[in-house]
Motif scaffolding. Structure first.
Motif, short mmCIF file in Angstrom:
data_model
loop_
_atom_site.label_atom_id
_atom_site.label_comp_id
_atom_site.label_asym_id
_atom_site.label_seq_id
_atom_site.Cartn_x
_atom_site.Cartn_y
_atom_site.Cartn_z
N MET A 11 0.89 -1.11 -0.10
CA MET A 11 0.06 -0.08 -0.10
C MET A 11 1.03 1.12 -0.26
SD MET A 11 -3.04 -0.98 0.12
CE MET A 11 -4.27 0.51 0.45
N ARG A 64 6.31 5.32 -3.31
CA ARG A 64 5.51 4.18 -2.78
C ARG A 64 6.75 3.19 -2.30
NH1 ARG A 64 3.29 0.18 -5.49
NH2 ARG A 64 3.87 1.00 -7.52
N ASN A 115 -1.48 -10.29 -1.81
CA ASN A 115 -2.83 -10.19 -1.85
C ASN A 115 -3.99 -10.83 -2.52
OD1 ASN A 115 -2.53 -9.00 -4.34
ND2 ASN A 115 -3.35 -7.06 -4.11
#
Ligand SMILES: C[S@@+](CC[C@H](N)C(=O)[O-])C[C@H]1O[C@@H](n2cnc3c(N)ncnc32)[C@H](O)[C@@H]1O
Length: 312
Positions: free
Chosen positions: A147, A162, A242
């Motif tokens: 994230m 990020r 994920n």
């Protein structure tokens, strides 16, 4: 290294003779499979019950020292190294001489500040200087699914980028751990295959490295993987953790069990199990969570021990 998969008949024989790998006094496995045992409890206690020099590879992802707490609890960054060291001493004791300890650990920001914590580097230094491990190689897990956090710095003020790697410290008990990069070769790139077809002229690079005309003979079965672990089948290239539809997640949903909040992708233990162990070797994950490591070890016909102190 001999990595011949067992036949069905051999597997049946093994099944019949199966017993807990290391009967641990006073400890019953929570569940067992053909190749391994999962224990429910404190991994420090379970490791203390294991004989010295009995494990070939410890691959694990402990709770990280995040400044926000996950459901299963994280240790504060300041106390993290102190908390972790007793586990590390046990890992070193139970490893065979040419064994490895592969530790996946995430970096993090200092609370309230757009600056990074050094805790994982501090831990690495202690593991080498106090516990006596050797740093065989530092590796990285490229996780494009991380994230964009902390939102304050990354998506609101836009002053940081990020974060998409996690650290994987490959430590070893001796300077020469068992390892075979032929077991984790990647397919050659299109460029490499073209070069091979065309052949290269001998030359000296600006860096001073001599490229021999035989350089492009790519008959070794694949290219040597980099120390950035990624996944794109059939190679281990680029992946997130994920997956919403893998069999573990689907089974959890079906049975109303909370999905583990911090699993690593199977490709991570798979890479190191293939690279650093042979069939029948023993792999331990002392912070096993959903037991990704055990499930991969089972598939690769390695014996395994997994421990987690949370029943779910
Ligand atoms: C980051 S998760 C590991 C996730 C795992 N790699 C997976 O793929 O599911 C860390 C795990 O360590 C467990 N844990 C924390 N302290 C422990 C201890 N002292 N003994 C055993 N397990 C522990 C937590 O319950 C948590 O499941």
């Amino acid at each position: 290294m001999l990595n011949i998969e067992k036949t069905g008949e051999q597997l049946d024989l093994l099944e019949k003779s199966r017993k807990p790998r290391f009967p641990l006094p006073g400890k019953e496995p929570f569940y067992s499979t053909r190749f391994g045992d999962a224990y429910l409890g404190d991994s420090l206690e379970v490791m203390q019950a294991l004989p010295e020099g009995s494990v070939n590879l410890v691959v694990t992802s402990p709770p990280y020292a995040l400044h926000f707490k996950k459901a299963y609890g994280n240790v504060d960054k300041k106390e993290y190294v102190e908390w972790f060291l007793p586990f590390a001493f046990e890992v070193k004791r139970i490893l065979v001489d040419d064994g490895s300890f592969v530790l996946n650990i995430g970096g993090s920001y200092n609370p309230g500040s757009p600056t990074r914590s050094l805790y994982h580097f501090k831990l690495l230094i202690e593991l080498v200087e106090s516990v006596g491990f050797h740093l065989a190689q530092e590796c990285f897990w490229y996780n494009p699914a991380k994230m964009p956090v902390p939102a304050e710095w990354v998506t609101v003020r836009r002053i940081r980028i990020r974060d998409s790697v996690e650290y994987v410290w490959w430590l070893s008990r001796s300077q020469h751990p068992k390892a075979n990069n032929r077991a984790v070769l990647k397919s050659y790139s299109a460029d490499m295959q073209r070069l091979n077809g065309r052949g290269v002229r001998g030359t000296t690079r600006p860096s001073g490295h001599n490229i021999k005309s035989s350089f492009a003979r790519i008959d070794a079965g694949g290219s040597i993987p980099p120390n950035v672990i990624e996944e794109v089948p059939p190679d281990l290239l680029k992946f997130g953790n994920n997956a919403a539809n893998d069999s573990y997640t689907l089974k959890c949903k079906k049975q109303g069990i909370t999905v583990h909040p911090a699993r690593f992708p199977a490709a991570l233990p798979e890479f190191f199990i293939k690279f650093l162990t042979d069939i029948d070797d023993v792999v331990l994950d002392p912070f096993a969570g959903s037991n990704t490591t055990g499930s991969v070890a089972e598939r690769l016909q390695r014996r395994w021990i997994a421990v987690d102190n949370v029943k779910e």
